[in-house]
Design a protein around this motif. Structure first.
Motif, PDB file in Angstrom:
ATOM      1  N   ASP A  84       0.852  -1.183   0.000  1.00 15.51           N
ATOM      2  CA  ASP A  84       0.000   0.000   0.000  1.00 15.51           C
ATOM      3  C   ASP A  84       0.890   1.235   0.000  1.00 15.51           C
ATOM      4  OD1 ASP A  84      -2.203  -1.589   0.163  1.00 15.51           O
ATOM      5  OD2 ASP A  84      -2.759  -1.032   2.212  1.00 15.51           O
ATOM      6  N   HIS A  85       0.314   2.335  -0.416  1.00 14.39           N
ATOM      7  CA  HIS A  85       1.014   3.613  -0.285  1.00 14.39           C
ATOM      8  C   HIS A  85       0.006   4.649   0.172  1.00 14.39           C
ATOM      9  CE1 HIS A  85       4.174   6.458  -0.766  1.00 14.39           C
ATOM     10  NE2 HIS A  85       4.965   5.619  -1.430  1.00 14.39           N
ATOM     11  N   TRP A  86       0.351   5.372   1.178  1.00 16.50           N
ATOM     12  CA  TRP A  86      -0.540   6.420   1.704  1.00 16.50           C
ATOM     13  C   TRP A  86      -0.642   7.544   0.689  1.00 16.50           C
ATOM     14  CZ3 TRP A  86      -3.911   6.992   5.475  1.00 16.50           C
ATOM     15  CH2 TRP A  86      -4.280   8.276   5.900  1.00 16.50           C
ATOM     16  N   PHE A  87      -1.858   8.033   0.445  1.00 15.18           N
ATOM     17  CA  PHE A  87      -2.035   9.088  -0.547  1.00 15.18           C
ATOM     18  C   PHE A  87      -2.201  10.458   0.136  1.00 15.18           C
ATOM     19  CE2 PHE A  87      -4.709  11.320  -3.862  1.00 15.18           C
ATOM     20  CZ  PHE A  87      -3.684  11.462  -4.770  1.00 15.18           C
TER      21      PHE A  87
ATOM     22  N   PHE B 277      -5.554   4.948  -0.211  1.00 14.97           N
ATOM     23  CA  PHE B 277      -4.363   4.122  -0.427  1.00 14.97           C
ATOM     24  C   PHE B 277      -4.201   3.765  -1.900  1.00 14.97           C
ATOM     25  CE2 PHE B 277      -6.063   2.650   3.754  1.00 14.97           C
ATOM     26  CZ  PHE B 277      -5.109   3.272   4.541  1.00 14.97           C
ATOM     27  N   ALA B 278      -2.954   3.824  -2.341  1.00  9.99           N
ATOM     28  CA  ALA B 278      -2.613   3.258  -3.651  1.00  9.99           C
ATOM     29  C   ALA B 278      -2.342   1.779  -3.391  1.00  9.99           C
ATOM     30  CB  ALA B 278      -1.374   3.949  -4.188  1.00  9.99           C
ATOM     31  N   ILE B 279      -3.136   0.915  -4.036  1.00 10.88           N
ATOM     32  CA  ILE B 279      -3.021  -0.519  -3.703  1.00 10.88           C
ATOM     33  C   ILE B 279      -2.513  -1.341  -4.894  1.00 10.88           C
ATOM     34  CG2 ILE B 279      -4.881  -0.352  -1.998  1.00 10.88           C
ATOM     35  CD1 ILE B 279      -6.581  -2.025  -4.097  1.00 10.88           C
ATOM     36  N   ASP B 280      -2.018  -2.504  -4.536  1.00  7.44           N
ATOM     37  CA  ASP B 280      -1.540  -3.464  -5.533  1.00  7.44           C
ATOM     38  C   ASP B 280      -2.734  -4.332  -5.929  1.00  7.44           C
ATOM     39  OD1 ASP B 280      -0.437  -5.713  -6.743  1.00  7.44           O
ATOM     40  OD2 ASP B 280       0.368  -6.503  -4.848  1.00  7.44           O
ATOM     41  N   VAL B 281      -3.330  -4.037  -7.080  1.00  9.05           N
ATOM     42  CA  VAL B 281      -4.589  -4.694  -7.438  1.00  9.05           C
ATOM     43  C   VAL B 281      -4.431  -6.194  -7.674  1.00  9.05           C
ATOM     44  CG1 VAL B 281      -5.663  -2.628  -8.405  1.00  9.05           C
ATOM     45  CG2 VAL B 281      -4.288  -4.086  -9.877  1.00  9.05           C
ATOM     46  N   ASP B 282      -3.200  -6.639  -7.932  1.00  5.42           N
ATOM     47  CA  ASP B 282      -2.996  -8.066  -8.223  1.00  5.42           C
ATOM     48  C   ASP B 282      -3.119  -8.942  -6.967  1.00  5.42           C
ATOM     49  OD1 ASP B 282      -2.546  -7.438 -10.859  1.00  5.42           O
ATOM     50  OD2 ASP B 282      -0.384  -7.116 -10.540  1.00  5.42           O
TER      51      ASP B 282
ATOM     52  N   GLN C 177      -7.250   1.884 -15.082  1.00  2.99           N
ATOM     53  CA  GLN C 177      -6.146   2.380 -14.252  1.00  2.99           C
ATOM     54  C   GLN C 177      -6.493   3.695 -13.543  1.00  2.99           C
ATOM     55  OE1 GLN C 177      -2.180   1.358 -15.635  1.00  2.99           O
ATOM     56  NE2 GLN C 177      -1.473   3.331 -14.860  1.00  2.99           N
ATOM     57  N   GLN C 178      -7.534   4.382 -14.023  1.00  2.00           N
ATOM     58  CA  GLN C 178      -7.991   5.608 -13.337  1.00  2.00           C
ATOM     59  C   GLN C 178      -9.075   5.257 -12.307  1.00  2.00           C
ATOM     60  OE1 GLN C 178      -6.694   8.740 -14.314  1.00  2.00           O
ATOM     61  NE2 GLN C 178      -5.370   7.390 -15.509  1.00  2.00           N
ATOM     62  N   GLY C 179      -9.302   3.988 -12.184  1.00  2.00           N
ATOM     63  CA  GLY C 179     -10.406   3.545 -11.333  1.00  2.00           C
ATOM     64  C   GLY C 179     -10.116   3.625  -9.837  1.00  2.00           C
ATOM     65  N   ALA C 180     -11.187   3.526  -9.079  1.00  2.00           N
ATOM     66  CA  ALA C 180     -11.070   3.548  -7.606  1.00  2.00           C
ATOM     67  C   ALA C 180     -12.209   2.736  -7.008  1.00  2.00           C
ATOM     68  CB  ALA C 180     -11.129   4.980  -7.102  1.00  2.00           C
ATOM     69  N   ILE C 181     -11.965   2.304  -5.805  1.00  4.85           N
ATOM     70  CA  ILE C 181     -13.020   1.614  -5.041  1.00  4.85           C
ATOM     71  C   ILE C 181     -13.132   2.313  -3.690  1.00  4.85           C
ATOM     72  CG2 ILE C 181     -13.526  -0.515  -3.784  1.00  4.85           C
ATOM     73  CD1 ILE C 181     -12.771  -2.050  -6.239  1.00  4.85           C
ATOM     74  N   ALA C 182     -14.364   2.589  -3.287  1.00  4.89           N
ATOM     75  CA  ALA C 182     -14.572   3.277  -2.002  1.00  4.89           C
ATOM     76  C   ALA C 182     -15.318   2.368  -1.047  1.00  4.89           C
ATOM     77  CB  ALA C 182     -15.369   4.558  -2.229  1.00  4.89           C
ATOM     78  N   GLY C 183     -15.055   2.587   0.229  1.00  4.09           N
ATOM     79  CA  GLY C 183     -15.792   1.862   1.248  1.00  4.09           C
ATOM     80  C   GLY C 183     -17.239   2.349   1.267  1.00  4.09           C
TER      81      GLY C 183
ATOM     82  N   GLN D  49     -12.285   3.321   3.682  1.00  4.91           N
ATOM     83  CA  GLN D  49     -11.094   3.497   2.826  1.00  4.91           C
ATOM     84  C   GLN D  49     -11.448   3.793   1.367  1.00  4.91           C
ATOM     85  OE1 GLN D  49      -8.451   0.135   3.298  1.00  4.91           O
ATOM     86  NE2 GLN D  49      -8.902  -0.009   5.489  1.00  4.91           N
ATOM     87  N   PHE D  50     -10.448   4.311   0.701  1.00  8.18           N
ATOM     88  CA  PHE D  50     -10.578   4.637  -0.733  1.00  8.18           C
ATOM     89  C   PHE D  50      -9.317   4.085  -1.406  1.00  8.18           C
ATOM     90  CE2 PHE D  50      -9.856   7.432  -4.390  1.00  8.18           C
ATOM     91  CZ  PHE D  50     -11.119   7.580  -4.927  1.00  8.18           C
ATOM     92  N   TRP D  51      -9.508   3.175  -2.382  1.00  2.78           N
ATOM     93  CA  TRP D  51      -8.359   2.527  -3.035  1.00  2.78           C
ATOM     94  C   TRP D  51      -8.272   2.949  -4.508  1.00  2.78           C
ATOM     95  CZ3 TRP D  51     -10.963  -2.781  -1.809  1.00  2.78           C
ATOM     96  CH2 TRP D  51     -11.003  -2.991  -0.431  1.00  2.78           C
ATOM     97  N   PHE D  52      -7.039   3.064  -4.962  1.00  2.00           N
ATOM     98  CA  PHE D  52      -6.845   3.238  -6.413  1.00  2.00           C
ATOM     99  C   PHE D  52      -5.555   2.520  -6.803  1.00  2.00           C
ATOM    100  CE2 PHE D  52      -3.508   6.514  -6.316  1.00  2.00           C
ATOM    101  CZ  PHE D  52      -3.632   7.009  -5.025  1.00  2.00           C
ATOM    102  N   HIS D  53      -5.290   2.442  -8.107  1.00  2.00           N
ATOM    103  CA  HIS D  53      -4.162   1.642  -8.606  1.00  2.00           C
ATOM    104  C   HIS D  53      -2.820   2.211  -8.170  1.00  2.00           C
ATOM    105  CE1 HIS D  53      -6.181  -0.990 -11.719  1.00  2.00           C
ATOM    106  NE2 HIS D  53      -7.158  -0.214 -11.296  1.00  2.00           N
TER     107      HIS D  53
END
Lengths: 247, 383
Positions: free
Chosen positions: B86-89, B103-108, B131-137, B184-188
């Motif tokens: 993960d990487h804090w955004f 968080f920037a997450i490792d989608v794999d 790749q511009q996508g995101a997932i939110a809680g 949380q909010f995740w993106f690539h």
């Protein structure tokens, strides 16, 4: 028959032998009751008189199992109560003693019915049986119509009647009255005394009463005076003779 | 309980006093529940941490990064099943008070490591391709009224010049547990990596790895830290719960603070209720003496007093918990960004009720024992 010489028959309802009560106050011993004897039969009505501090209330408390003597014994209906444990004595009181106090001591947040019902809550009677007993007791004292009234809605005389109903509702062996008319006007006092007389005469109750009022004491079968810790029968007090048997 | 009528009647004898006591009890219990909920919110990460997950951070501290190449090296260690990073955004959505963790997450590998976060498969597939996508809680989506397909602009100034990053909301995740983290909010990570300055490129904020077995945790952690010892990026590997605990400690000694305030609340409540009961018993000395005279046992007198204290405690307790139930969601929204989400669970409500009963019991005990030991003769003399 009431005797204060200690020679009463063993069939007496209440037998007091050598009853002594001593208090310690500031290192000094105060002998309130000294080797007192008393025999009371079933259906007797006895009044205790005497100056303040003569030990009348102390005697009543001892007879009612509210206090324990320094020496001597009390037997009620065959039960020696002086050596009973606290909890046994509590159960004994519930079964055998009805208390009537000068200040009524009703629970102000309960109705007349609920106040009278209190001693029955200690029994195994059902709700309907309790209701029957309470209504009967309130009828005896003439307050059945006011059973849903709170103590504050009753006159002093009526409150004392409720106290009497509470005292008789569980059909105790005897009643102890501590200045039952002490807080009432003459008319109300007469009514209360008439009621107590009725309990003795009509219902066969045994009553022991403490009073300051000679007119009230005169309603009893026998008046005993407490003097210097010893019981003296009224007529003999006048003659200066220590008491013997009194019919 | 033939005396329940007497207990209830006594309770309502002084109505103003009863209302004030119940009110004090309710407010104190509301505060106590709030404190318990805050503490639980801070500890939630520890409670839900997986026993078979380890977290690797830079030994210097959480804000220092590590090379992305560490992932493959860690993956090669026996006992490691999956590794993700993960990487804090740290971006801002519209306003700084609208905080939520991004968080920037490792989608794999993310899904394999965090199976408790549920994303519908079709949404996940869309996200993986975009790749511009995101997932939110779900909680964050609800909070801002987002729906799938929305374009979410997030401003960031941590990585180079301030700019707005735009994301497509491809999915919404939820958790099975009621108190799971749905904020949380995740993106690539690839999107992140391509848009950050060179100094931040090819780095991970932290690694999370899933083990074959929790029994391997100590050995794997030691192996990882030994492997990167004396490098430019030394690591500190610990279990996820230990990591969550040390993360919570960054806010200060919350536990101590909450326990201290909670203790003050507890003793104040005890004194208020105890004082009410003591006054109430003292006022009724004569009545209690009469009850004893007519044959009510000492133990029953104790139960009468305890029963009254318990009724006050239960009334006050229910009212306090009702207030907490109504107020905590409102407070949670009002404090969003300052505190983790505040959730009043059933367990917390039960704890509040147990606390109320305990306070009622203790506060009634001293006056109750006094009433129990009271001598009838002395009490009648005082009337």
């Amino acid at each position: 028959m009431i005797r204060v010489d200690g020679r009463g028959d063993s069939k007496s309802l209440i037998q007091v032998r050598g009853l002594t009560k001593t208090y310690r106050r500031g290192g000094e011993e105060i002998h309130v009751l000294q080797r007192l004897n008393l025999d009371v039969d079933k259906g007797d009505f006895v009044a205790f008189m005497g100056p303040s501090g003569s030990g009348k209330t102390t005697l009543l408390n001892l007879l009612g199992g509210l206090d324990v003597p320094s020496a001597g014994g009390i037997t009620v209906d065959g039960d020696e109560i002086t050596h009973m444990s606290g909890s046994k004595l509590t159960h004994w009181r519930a079964r055998h003693v009805g208390f009537i106090f000068q200040m009524y001591n009703l629970i102000p947040v309960l109705t007349a019915f609920q106040n009278v019902e209190l001693p029955l809550l200690l029994t195994k009677l059902s709700s309907s049986e309790r209701r029957h007993h309470v209504e009967t007791a309130l009828s005896v004292v003439g307050l059945r119509e006011r059973m849903n009234h709170y103590p504050r809605q009753l006159s002093g005389g009526q409150e004392q009647r409720v106290t009497i109903a509470r005292a008789i509702v569980s059909d105790p062996t005897f009643l102890l009255c501590d200045e039952p008319t002490g807080d009432l006007d003459r008319k109300s006092a007469d009514e209360i005394m008439a009621l107590i007389e009725e309990l003795v005469g009509k219902h066969g109750k045994t009553v022991l009463m403490v009073t300051h009022d000679p007119m009230v004491a005169a309603r009893a079968h026998t008046t005993l005076h407490l003097d210097k810790g010893v019981l003296v029968e009224a007529s003999q007090l006048e003659q200066g003779v220590v008491a013997g048997g009194v019919a | 309980m033939k005396f329940w009528r007497l207990i209830v009647a006594n309770l309502f004898r002084k109505k103003v006093r009863l209302i004030l006591t119940i009110g004090s009890f309710a407010i104190a219990l509301l505060l106590f529940t709030f404190l318990a909920v805050v503490q639980s919110a801070f500890n939630r990460g520890i409670d839900i941490a997986g026993a078979d997950r380890l977290v690797i951070i830079n030994r210097i501290g959480l804000i220092q990064t590590m090379p992305i190449s560490y992932g493959d090296r860690v993956r090669a260690i026996p006992g490691v099943k999956y590794v993700t990073q993960d990487h804090w955004f740290g971006g801002v959505y519209q306003d700084e008070k609208n905080f939520f963790p991004q968080f920037a997450i490792d989608v794999d590998n993310h899904r394999q490591v965090y199976p408790e976060f549920k994303v519908p498969d079709d949404q996940w597939k869309t996200f993986v391709k975009d790749q511009q996508g995101a997932i939110a809680g779900a909680r964050t989506a609800r909070r801002f009224g987002w729906k799938i397909g929305d374009r979410i602009p997030i401003k960031n100034s941590l990585y180079g010049a301030a700019k707005t990053w735009e994301f497509n909301l491809d999915g919404i995740y939820s958790t099975e547990k009621a108190d799971g983290d749905e904020s949380q909010f995740w993106f690539h990570w690839k999107n992140f990596d391509e848009n950050v300055p060179a100094a931040v490129k090819s780095t991970a904020g932290w690694y999370i790895l899933k083990l074959d077995s929790p029994d391997d945790a100590v050995r794997v952690a030691k192996t990882i830290d030994a492997q990167f010892a004396n490098s430019s990026y030394e690591t500190k590997t610990e279990t996820e719960s230990a990591f969550a605990a040390s993360f919570a400690k960054q806010f200060g000694n919350i536990q101590f603070l909450i326990v201290s305030i909670g203790s003050v609340v507890f003793f104040t409540l005890l004194l208020v209720t105890g004082n009410t009961m003591a006054i109430s018993v003292r006022e009724r000395t004569g009545e209690l003496a009469v009850l004893k005279a007519i044959g009510v046992t000492d133990r029953s007198v104790l139960f009468l007093v305890l029963g009254e204290a318990m009724m006050i405690a239960l009334f006050g307790g229910f009212l306090g918990l009702l207030l907490a139930w109504a107020a905590i969601p409102v407070l949670s929204v009002a404090l969003n960004g300052l505190l983790p989400p505040l959730l009043l669970s059933k367990a917390m409500l039960s704890l509040g009720l147990v606390f109320a009963v305990f306070v009622g019991m203790v506060s009634g005990l001293i006056p109750g024992i006094g009433a129990m030991r009271m001598r009838v003769v002395n009490a009648l003399r005082r009337v």
